[in-house]
Scaffold this active site. Structure first.
Site, PDB file in Angstrom:
ATOM      1  N   ARG A  60       0.834  -1.205   0.000  1.00 42.94           N
ATOM      2  CA  ARG A  60       0.000   0.000   0.000  1.00 42.94           C
ATOM      3  C   ARG A  60       0.869   1.255   0.000  1.00 42.94           C
ATOM      4  NH1 ARG A  60      -3.287   2.371   4.684  1.00 42.94           N
ATOM      5  NH2 ARG A  60      -4.792   3.724   3.663  1.00 42.94           N
ATOM      6  N   HIS A  64       0.709   4.425  -2.629  1.00 38.98           N
ATOM      7  CA  HIS A  64       0.488   5.795  -2.177  1.00 38.98           C
ATOM      8  C   HIS A  64       1.669   6.692  -2.524  1.00 38.98           C
ATOM      9  CE1 HIS A  64      -3.141   5.460   0.685  1.00 38.98           C
ATOM     10  NE2 HIS A  64      -3.118   4.391  -0.093  1.00 38.98           N
TER      11      HIS A  64
END
Length: 312
Positions: A60, A64
């Site tokens: 993740r 991001h």
């Protein structure tokens, strides 16, 4: 004349992008720091053995990072007195795994000072996390430089969990990704959890795309508060195709996940990956390689940080 000028400008942009990507190489550190990849792998494996839930955090974090200013480790920079960095944006406060990257960087610095970028370490760490959790192994080119900008206002480009399939396809498409890439990359949600705050709106508005029994499960989770966590699929620490099976059963946790099955544009892709995990793995590693090359910085645009959390 105006049309000709537009074509020339487009060609210049394409050349600039390709030269950036051409600066990357699978063997970039072969001479300057031959142990870099092994150090990253060992560090990630040790961390995930202690806490398997961090695999989702590393993947993740790469998303991001890359989706804002490109894959330049801007997500790793701390805020300063006169600047609030990306990591302190509300959409990034739940990111985990920073210490793995910071500690790995320091270990590499002890061996090869000033050579390996934080952006490369993050890209390698996410790849190794996928493999550790049971997913495909894939080679990524190295040679990214670390960005010098990290501003909270840039995180407005982070994708909210309320997006439908068309919005996801448009947002990814602006960065060169196909609908197939969108569905394959969304499969990273086979790992990890979502907080109630990111899906409770589906319960308030009685989202018809949620199975009623699963809606009860989500409601029970949210009874513990906004920070209560719901696994994104039945095997939260295993990289597999269970996420796509869940979407077929109307048991996607996030609206943006279930939207991939609801849309006729992406439903067949979801069904294909639910049926064939090998196909999912193949398309996922291709899409991740593409993601890891998104708007990378070259030596004139960035630097190799000595410490990942601050500029040189």
């Amino acid at each position: 004349m105006a049309n000709l000028l537009s074509v020339i400008m487009l060609m210049h942009a394409i050349v600039a992008l390709s030269s950036n990507v051409r600066g990357l190489s699978k063997n970039y550190y072969m001479k300057s720091c031959p142990t870099a990849e092994q150090i990253v792998k060992n560090s990630v494996n040790n961390a995930l053995q202690a806490d398997p839930t961090l695999a989702a955090g590393l993947i993740r974090m790469l998303f991001h990072d890359c989706f804002i200013e490109g894959c330049d480790a801007s997500i790793l920079l701390d805020s300063t007195n006169d600047n609030t960095a990306e990591k302190d944006s509300p959409g990034n406060l739940s990111l985990r795994g920073y210490e793995i990257i910071y500690d790995t960087k320091q270990e590499i610095e002890n061996t090869c000072p000033g050579v390996v970028s934080c952006a490369d370490i993050l890209a390698m760490a996410a790849r190794d996390a996928v493999f550790w959790a049971g997913g495909p192994f894939y080679q990524i080119p190295k040679g990214r430089f670390d960005g010098k900008r990290s501003k909270i206002e840039d995180t407005k480009n982070l994708l909210p969990p309320s997006f439908n399939a068309s919005q996801l396809i448009q947002a990814f498409g602006q960065r060169g990704f196909s609908p197939k890439d969108v569905v394959a990359l969304s499969g990273a949600h086979t790992l990890g959890v979502a907080r109630c705050s990111s899906f409770k709106a589906r319960l308030i508005t009685l989202d018809s795309s949620v199975d009623s029994s699963f809606a009860n499960t989500l409601s029970k989770t949210c009874s513990a508060g906004d920070n209560a966590e719901q696994p994104l699929d039945a095997t939260r620490n295993d990289f597999d195709n269970a996420y796509f099976n869940a979407l077929q059963m109307k048991s996607g946790v996030l609206f943006s996940d279930q939207a991939l099955f609801n849309s006729p544009v992406t439903r067949n892709l979801v069904n294909g990956y639910a049926l064939n995990q090998t196909k999912f793995f193949f398309d996922f590693q291709k899409a991740m390689r593409k993601m890891s090359k998104l708007n990378v910085k070259n030596s004139s645009q960035g630097e190799v940080r000595k410490h990942c959390r601050c500029l040189n």
